[in-house]
Design a protein around this motif. Sequence first.
Motif, mmCIF file in Angstrom:
data_model
loop_
_atom_site.group_PDB
_atom_site.id
_atom_site.type_symbol
_atom_site.label_atom_id
_atom_site.label_comp_id
_atom_site.label_asym_id
_atom_site.label_seq_id
_atom_site.Cartn_x
_atom_site.Cartn_y
_atom_site.Cartn_z
ATOM 1 N N THR A 80 -18.152 20.723 -14.603
ATOM 2 C CA THR A 80 -19.102 19.689 -14.188
ATOM 3 C C THR A 80 -18.357 18.451 -13.707
ATOM 4 N N ALA A 81 -18.640 18.047 -12.474
ATOM 5 C CA ALA A 81 -17.957 16.906 -11.864
ATOM 6 C C ALA A 81 -18.527 16.658 -10.480
ATOM 7 N N VAL A 82 -18.131 15.548 -9.900
ATOM 8 C CA VAL A 82 -18.346 15.328 -8.468
ATOM 9 C C VAL A 82 -17.143 15.919 -7.750
ATOM 10 N N TYR A 83 -17.424 16.769 -6.779
ATOM 11 C CA TYR A 83 -16.364 17.440 -6.036
ATOM 12 C C TYR A 83 -16.206 16.792 -4.665
ATOM 13 N N PHE A 84 -14.961 16.480 -4.342
ATOM 14 C CA PHE A 84 -14.624 15.813 -3.087
ATOM 15 C C PHE A 84 -13.725 16.699 -2.246
ATOM 16 N N CYS A 85 -13.953 16.713 -0.954
ATOM 17 C CA CYS A 85 -12.956 17.310 -0.075
ATOM 18 C C CYS A 85 -12.146 16.193 0.571
ATOM 19 N N ALA A 86 -10.941 16.539 0.955
ATOM 20 C CA ALA A 86 -10.029 15.544 1.502
ATOM 21 C C ALA A 86 -9.131 16.195 2.542
ATOM 22 N N ALA A 87 -8.620 15.389 3.446
ATOM 23 C CA ALA A 87 -7.767 15.891 4.525
ATOM 24 C C ALA A 87 -6.477 15.101 4.576
ATOM 25 N N ARG A 88 -5.371 15.803 4.889
ATOM 26 C CA ARG A 88 -4.096 15.127 5.067
ATOM 27 C C ARG A 88 -3.310 15.817 6.166
ATOM 28 N N SER A 89 -2.573 15.035 6.916
ATOM 29 C CA SER A 89 -1.818 15.594 8.033
ATOM 30 C C SER A 89 -0.559 16.310 7.559
ATOM 31 N N SER A 90 0.027 15.874 6.452
ATOM 32 C CA SER A 90 1.207 16.553 5.920
ATOM 33 C C SER A 90 0.802 17.873 5.286
ATOM 34 N N GLN A 91 1.621 18.885 5.517
ATOM 35 C CA GLN A 91 1.345 20.208 4.958
ATOM 36 C C GLN A 91 2.103 20.444 3.648
ATOM 37 N N PHE A 92 2.711 19.376 3.118
ATOM 38 C CA PHE A 92 3.498 19.500 1.901
ATOM 39 C C PHE A 92 2.842 18.758 0.744
ATOM 40 N N ASN A 93 3.223 19.150 -0.453
ATOM 41 C CA ASN A 93 2.753 18.470 -1.670
ATOM 42 C C ASN A 93 1.232 18.351 -1.698
ATOM 43 N N LEU A 94 0.556 19.432 -1.429
ATOM 44 C CA LEU A 94 -0.897 19.389 -1.288
ATOM 45 C C LEU A 94 -1.619 19.159 -2.606
ATOM 46 N N MET A 95 -0.917 19.284 -3.723
ATOM 47 C CA MET A 95 -1.557 19.054 -5.008
ATOM 48 C C MET A 95 -1.576 17.565 -5.376
ATOM 49 N N ARG A 96 -0.882 16.776 -4.605
ATOM 50 C CA ARG A 96 -0.904 15.329 -4.829
ATOM 51 C C ARG A 96 -2.163 14.729 -4.258
ATOM 52 N N GLY A 97 -2.565 13.614 -4.808
ATOM 53 C CA GLY A 97 -3.830 13.007 -4.422
ATOM 54 C C GLY A 97 -3.771 12.066 -3.246
ATOM 55 N N ASP A 98 -2.642 11.946 -2.580
ATOM 56 C CA ASP A 98 -2.510 10.964 -1.505
ATOM 57 C C ASP A 98 -2.960 11.539 -0.167
ATOM 58 N N TYR A 99 -4.219 11.929 -0.110
ATOM 59 C CA TYR A 99 -4.819 12.387 1.132
ATOM 60 C C TYR A 99 -5.342 11.189 1.911
ATOM 61 N N GLY A 100 -5.336 11.298 3.229
ATOM 62 C CA GLY A 100 -5.725 10.149 4.039
ATOM 63 C C GLY A 100 -7.214 9.971 4.224
ATOM 64 N N TYR A 101 -7.954 11.060 4.148
ATOM 65 C CA TYR A 101 -9.399 11.011 4.394
ATOM 66 C C TYR A 101 -10.144 11.725 3.275
ATOM 67 N N TRP A 102 -11.278 11.147 2.902
ATOM 68 C CA TRP A 102 -12.067 11.677 1.790
ATOM 69 C C TRP A 102 -13.542 11.724 2.156
ATOM 70 N N GLY A 103 -14.231 12.714 1.614
ATOM 71 C CA GLY A 103 -15.670 12.770 1.735
ATOM 72 C C GLY A 103 -16.340 11.977 0.626
ATOM 73 N N GLN A 104 -17.659 11.972 0.648
ATOM 74 C CA GLN A 104 -18.443 11.207 -0.326
ATOM 75 C C GLN A 104 -18.647 11.966 -1.631
ATOM 76 N N GLY A 105 -18.460 13.264 -1.605
ATOM 77 C CA GLY A 105 -18.580 14.058 -2.820
ATOM 78 C C GLY A 105 -19.931 14.740 -2.958
ATOM 79 N N THR A 106 -19.931 15.813 -3.735
ATOM 80 C CA THR A 106 -21.164 16.540 -4.057
ATOM 81 C C THR A 106 -21.134 16.875 -5.542
ATOM 82 N N GLN A 107 -22.271 16.694 -6.196
ATOM 83 C CA GLN A 107 -22.335 16.864 -7.652
ATOM 84 C C GLN A 107 -22.486 18.337 -8.014
#
Length: 123
Positions: free
Chosen positions: A91-118
């Motif tokens: 149970t959580a709000v789920y967010f999708c995110a986009a990043r131009s780098s193809q490395f370290n994808l488990m890190r949270g430093d994505y450049g773009y984020w959605g608003q989330g869905t519960q």
Amino acid sequence: QVQLVESGGGLVQTGDSLRLACAASGLTFSSYAMGWFRQAPGKEREFVAAISGAGGSTYYADSVKGRFTVSRVNAKNTVHLQMNSLKPGDTAVYFCAARSSQFNLMRGDYGYWGQGTQVTVSS
């Protein structure tokens, strides 16, 4: 202008499945890795899953490995998160995110984020 719009959340019972979708616009979609993160009430945002731009590499948090599957359709600028065997702990709000780098994808430093869905999983 980059936009990420999540959909597919809802209220389900333990053991049910949900399929989240994230529609992207304003970017060259195949050039961006996509990630899914979640945030439960009172907790920090955490990594869930990620997929590389071409879709050839996927990554999962240990807590969802074997139950969740991330996929993408570059022709439709869409990424999905198939969630099976859901538990109350999901149970959580789920967010999708986009990043131009193809490395370290488990890190949270994505450049773009959605608003989330519960997503709410009842016991």
